[in-house]
Design a protein around this motif. Structure first.
Motif, PDB file in Angstrom:
ATOM      1  N   MET A   1     -17.328  10.972  47.031  1.00  0.00           N
ATOM      2  CA  MET A   1     -16.292   9.983  46.755  1.00  0.00           C
ATOM      3  C   MET A   1     -16.603   9.298  45.418  1.00  0.00           C
ATOM      4  O   MET A   1     -17.726   9.329  44.948  1.00  0.00           O
ATOM      5  CB  MET A   1     -16.242   8.931  47.866  1.00  0.00           C
ATOM      6  N   PRO A   2     -15.616   8.659  44.785  1.00  0.00           N
ATOM      7  CA  PRO A   2     -15.851   7.943  43.533  1.00  0.00           C
ATOM      8  C   PRO A   2     -16.903   6.864  43.721  1.00  0.00           C
ATOM      9  O   PRO A   2     -17.162   6.399  44.831  1.00  0.00           O
ATOM     10  CB  PRO A   2     -14.474   7.334  43.225  1.00  0.00           C
ATOM     11  N   PRO A   3     -17.531   6.405  42.635  1.00  0.00           N
ATOM     12  CA  PRO A   3     -18.594   5.397  42.732  1.00  0.00           C
ATOM     13  C   PRO A   3     -18.156   4.162  43.491  1.00  0.00           C
ATOM     14  O   PRO A   3     -18.909   3.611  44.282  1.00  0.00           O
ATOM     15  CB  PRO A   3     -18.908   5.092  41.262  1.00  0.00           C
ATOM     16  N   ASN A   4     -16.935   3.664  43.196  1.00  0.00           N
ATOM     17  CA  ASN A   4     -16.416   2.535  43.955  1.00  0.00           C
ATOM     18  C   ASN A   4     -15.758   3.068  45.216  1.00  0.00           C
ATOM     19  O   ASN A   4     -14.678   3.656  45.160  1.00  0.00           O
ATOM     20  CB  ASN A   4     -15.409   1.754  43.105  1.00  0.00           C
ATOM     21  N   THR A   5     -16.420   2.909  46.317  1.00  0.00           N
ATOM     22  CA  THR A   5     -15.940   3.485  47.566  1.00  0.00           C
ATOM     23  C   THR A   5     -14.554   2.960  47.911  1.00  0.00           C
ATOM     24  O   THR A   5     -14.347   1.747  47.993  1.00  0.00           O
ATOM     25  CB  THR A   5     -16.907   3.148  48.717  1.00  0.00           C
ATOM     26  N   PRO A   6     -13.573   3.852  48.103  1.00  0.00           N
ATOM     27  CA  PRO A   6     -12.214   3.396  48.385  1.00  0.00           C
ATOM     28  C   PRO A   6     -12.082   2.843  49.794  1.00  0.00           C
ATOM     29  O   PRO A   6     -12.911   3.098  50.671  1.00  0.00           O
ATOM     30  CB  PRO A   6     -11.384   4.674  48.229  1.00  0.00           C
ATOM     31  N   ARG A   7     -11.028   2.099  49.984  1.00  0.00           N
ATOM     32  CA  ARG A   7     -10.747   1.509  51.283  1.00  0.00           C
ATOM     33  C   ARG A   7      -9.626   2.293  51.959  1.00  0.00           C
ATOM     34  O   ARG A   7      -8.568   2.512  51.364  1.00  0.00           O
ATOM     35  CB  ARG A   7     -10.341   0.043  51.110  1.00  0.00           C
ATOM     36  N   ILE A   8      -9.881   2.676  53.196  1.00  0.00           N
ATOM     37  CA  ILE A   8      -8.918   3.473  53.956  1.00  0.00           C
ATOM     38  C   ILE A   8      -8.365   2.609  55.085  1.00  0.00           C
ATOM     39  O   ILE A   8      -9.116   2.147  55.941  1.00  0.00           O
ATOM     40  CB  ILE A   8      -9.575   4.736  54.558  1.00  0.00           C
ATOM     41  N   LEU A   9      -7.057   2.395  55.088  1.00  0.00           N
ATOM     42  CA  LEU A   9      -6.414   1.653  56.160  1.00  0.00           C
ATOM     43  C   LEU A   9      -5.745   2.637  57.106  1.00  0.00           C
ATOM     44  O   LEU A   9      -4.821   3.362  56.725  1.00  0.00           O
ATOM     45  CB  LEU A   9      -5.374   0.675  55.606  1.00  0.00           C
ATOM     46  N   HIS A  10      -6.205   2.677  58.350  1.00  0.00           N
ATOM     47  CA  HIS A  10      -5.668   3.575  59.367  1.00  0.00           C
ATOM     48  C   HIS A  10      -4.531   2.869  60.114  1.00  0.00           C
ATOM     49  O   HIS A  10      -4.720   1.776  60.661  1.00  0.00           O
ATOM     50  CB  HIS A  10      -6.766   4.008  60.340  1.00  0.00           C
ATOM     51  N   VAL A  11      -3.380   3.501  60.113  1.00  0.00           N
ATOM     52  CA  VAL A  11      -2.182   2.948  60.749  1.00  0.00           C
ATOM     53  C   VAL A  11      -2.026   3.625  62.105  1.00  0.00           C
ATOM     54  O   VAL A  11      -1.853   4.838  62.183  1.00  0.00           O
ATOM     55  CB  VAL A  11      -0.938   3.179  59.868  1.00  0.00           C
ATOM     56  N   LEU A  12      -2.050   2.815  63.181  1.00  0.00           N
ATOM     57  CA  LEU A  12      -2.251   3.348  64.528  1.00  0.00           C
ATOM     58  C   LEU A  12      -1.208   2.850  65.520  1.00  0.00           C
ATOM     59  O   LEU A  12      -0.699   1.735  65.401  1.00  0.00           O
ATOM     60  CB  LEU A  12      -3.634   2.929  65.036  1.00  0.00           C
ATOM     61  N   ASP A  13      -0.941   3.677  66.513  1.00  0.00           N
ATOM     62  CA  ASP A  13      -0.074   3.288  67.623  1.00  0.00           C
ATOM     63  C   ASP A  13      -0.759   2.215  68.473  1.00  0.00           C
ATOM     64  O   ASP A  13      -0.171   1.195  68.799  1.00  0.00           O
ATOM     65  CB  ASP A  13       0.239   4.523  68.470  1.00  0.00           C
ATOM     66  N   HIS A  14      -2.008   2.464  68.862  1.00  0.00           N
ATOM     67  CA  HIS A  14      -2.818   1.502  69.611  1.00  0.00           C
ATOM     68  C   HIS A  14      -4.278   1.835  69.349  1.00  0.00           C
ATOM     69  O   HIS A  14      -4.592   2.852  68.729  1.00  0.00           O
ATOM     70  CB  HIS A  14      -2.485   1.530  71.110  1.00  0.00           C
ATOM     71  N   SER A  15      -5.183   0.978  69.814  1.00  0.00           N
ATOM     72  CA  SER A  15      -6.590   1.169  69.485  1.00  0.00           C
ATOM     73  C   SER A  15      -7.465   0.535  70.559  1.00  0.00           C
ATOM     74  O   SER A  15      -6.977  -0.068  71.517  1.00  0.00           O
ATOM     75  CB  SER A  15      -6.899   0.532  68.117  1.00  0.00           C
ATOM     76  N   LEU A  16      -8.776   0.658  70.349  1.00  0.00           N
ATOM     77  CA  LEU A  16      -9.711  -0.127  71.154  1.00  0.00           C
ATOM     78  C   LEU A  16      -9.306  -1.594  71.065  1.00  0.00           C
ATOM     79  O   LEU A  16      -8.761  -2.014  70.045  1.00  0.00           O
ATOM     80  CB  LEU A  16     -11.131   0.052  70.626  1.00  0.00           C
TER      81      LEU A  16
END
Length: 416
Positions: A1-16
């Motif tokens: 991954m690039p030096p500045n670690t990207p942020r991943i936003l997971h879009v979910l139906d439901h979760s823990l």
């Protein structure tokens, strides 16, 4: 991954903290991504129904909840639901500033991510775990070819067309999308998997629990066929119950242990009570998630007699992989989703779907082949470690994310 670690936003139906196959896959993905040093969060739509705060931590993972009410006729209501989720993504992005929106099916999550992504100028990954129109048919809430079925399929196609990259959990879903005209280069496969760190030494057999359930204990205990999961029609548990009289003809001390619940529970119990093998069938009901391993430990063979359908042919289930990781023998119907997970006679046993007699014969033959059990268990565990361990599989996301980040960066450079 690039030096500045990207942020991943997971879009979910439901979760823990809700528990389902959906939330367990999500947990595995997010935990494995965090272990690689990536920054991840999740945001859920209105279908996350567990009580809790707007910003919640569950098992060390961070989730944001969408709030609000929607009304109106079908389709309009779902459109508004996706709008609320899209707005919530936008609000969260003001502070957390994600680099990629990673939406997970159903298509409403993908639609919300597309709408938010366009406003925010962010790339969107859409991950398909099942075609939800087929899932509705499988769980009895939809009918193939109906107007609702066609509308959901059309929405799915719209989201797939709009997403920057599309991920599926198995080859069956991937091939179906290619047949619809989706470019193969847009698609990637992230196989269903398990966190092998959670499956160390299998739990020992609990003699007291076995005695409580009438399964016997000690060297004279008979073999146990197990199923742990949801009681939906497509799981084929009626065929498993129907197979029991023939199975006990060859193995009189065999017992069937059914753990879980769902829409078919009452019908299955009535079927079992009317069976000449009723004395050999045990229903436990749902058990707390932290107790599941105790019931796995009672079973010699885990059985998955799924019926043949579009859903079961295209989608790989999670439960057989968990069973193999726990060192259990697996016997399953030969639908496409199972064929993708195991090799007959090597890592598992496959038998014709929708055929109780063949199911009984396959189980009896496997019980006769005790000398081969050790090799089959080892091969199954090795297969899971090589092909379905999240610690390895999660790295497949790296290529997907990198390509989108490079493309986004190139676009910004050109614009400048």
């Amino acid at each position: 991954m690039p030096p500045n670690t990207p942020r991943i936003l997971h879009v979910l139906d439901h979760s823990l903290p809700m528990h389902s196959g959906y939330t367990f896959r999500t947990r595995a993905i997010l935990k494995a991504q965090e272990a690689l040093g990536w920054q991840v969060r999740g945001i859920t739509g209105l279908r996350h129904t567990a009580a809790g705060p707007d910003a919640e931590e569950a098992e060390g993972l961070h989730f944001t909840r969408t709030r609000g009410d929607v009304g109106g006729p079908p389709a309009i209501r779902e459109w508004r639901e996706a709008g609320l989720l899209a707005d919530a993504i936008g609000e969260l992005a003001k502070d957390w500033r994600p680099d990629i929106l990673h939406a997970h099916s159903p298509a409403l999550c993908g639609l919300a991510a597309l709408r938010a992504g366009r406003k925010l100028g962010l790339p969107v990954v859409y991950e398909i775990r099942a075609f939800w129109e087929d899932a509705a048919v499988g769980n009895g809430t939809g009918q193939e070819g109906s107007l609702k079925y066609r509308l959901i399929r059309a929405l799915e196609n719209h989201v797939v067309a709009g997403a920057d990259r599309v991920v599926t959990i198995c080859q069956g879903l991937n091939d179906d999308l290619v047949a619809r005209g989706v470019p193969a280069g847009k698609l990637s496969i992230m196989p269903n998997g398990v966190d092998l760190a959670l499956f160390g030494t299998p739990a020992p057999r609990d003699g007291a629990l076995a005695a409580e359930l009438g399964l016997g204990d000690g060297p004279d205990a008979g073999p146990v066929i197990g199923f742990i999961g949801s009681f939906y029609d497509y799981e084929g548990l009626d065929d498993l119950i129907a197979a029991m009289p023939a199975l006990i003809t060859r193995h009189p001390d065999a017992r069937l242990l059914l753990v879980g619940g769902g829409p078919m529970a009452d019908a299955l119990q009535a079927q079992a009570q009317a069976s000449p093998a009723a004395y050999a069938i045990r229903f436990v009901g749902r058990v707390p998630h932290d107790q599941v391993e105790r019931y796995y430990a009672l079973a010699d063979i885990m059985a998955y007699p799924r019926k043949a359908s579009r859903l079961t042919d295209l989608v790989t289930p999670l439960k057989p992989l968990e069973a193999m990781a726990q060192g259990k023998l697996v016997a399953a119907s030969n639908v496409g989703g199972h064929r993708e997970l195991m090799e007959h006679g090597v890592t598992g046993t496959l038998f014709p779907a929708d055929n109780p007699a063949q199911c009984a014969a396959a189980l009896a033959d496997l019980l006769d082949a005790r000398a081969e059990w050790g090799a089959m268990r080892q091969a199954a565990r090795a297969h899971v470690a090589a092909r379905h361990d999240w610690a390895r599989n999660v790295q497949r996301y790296q290529d997907v994310y990198q390509s989108l980040l490079r493309r986004n960066q190139d676009g910004l450079s050109t614009a400048a």
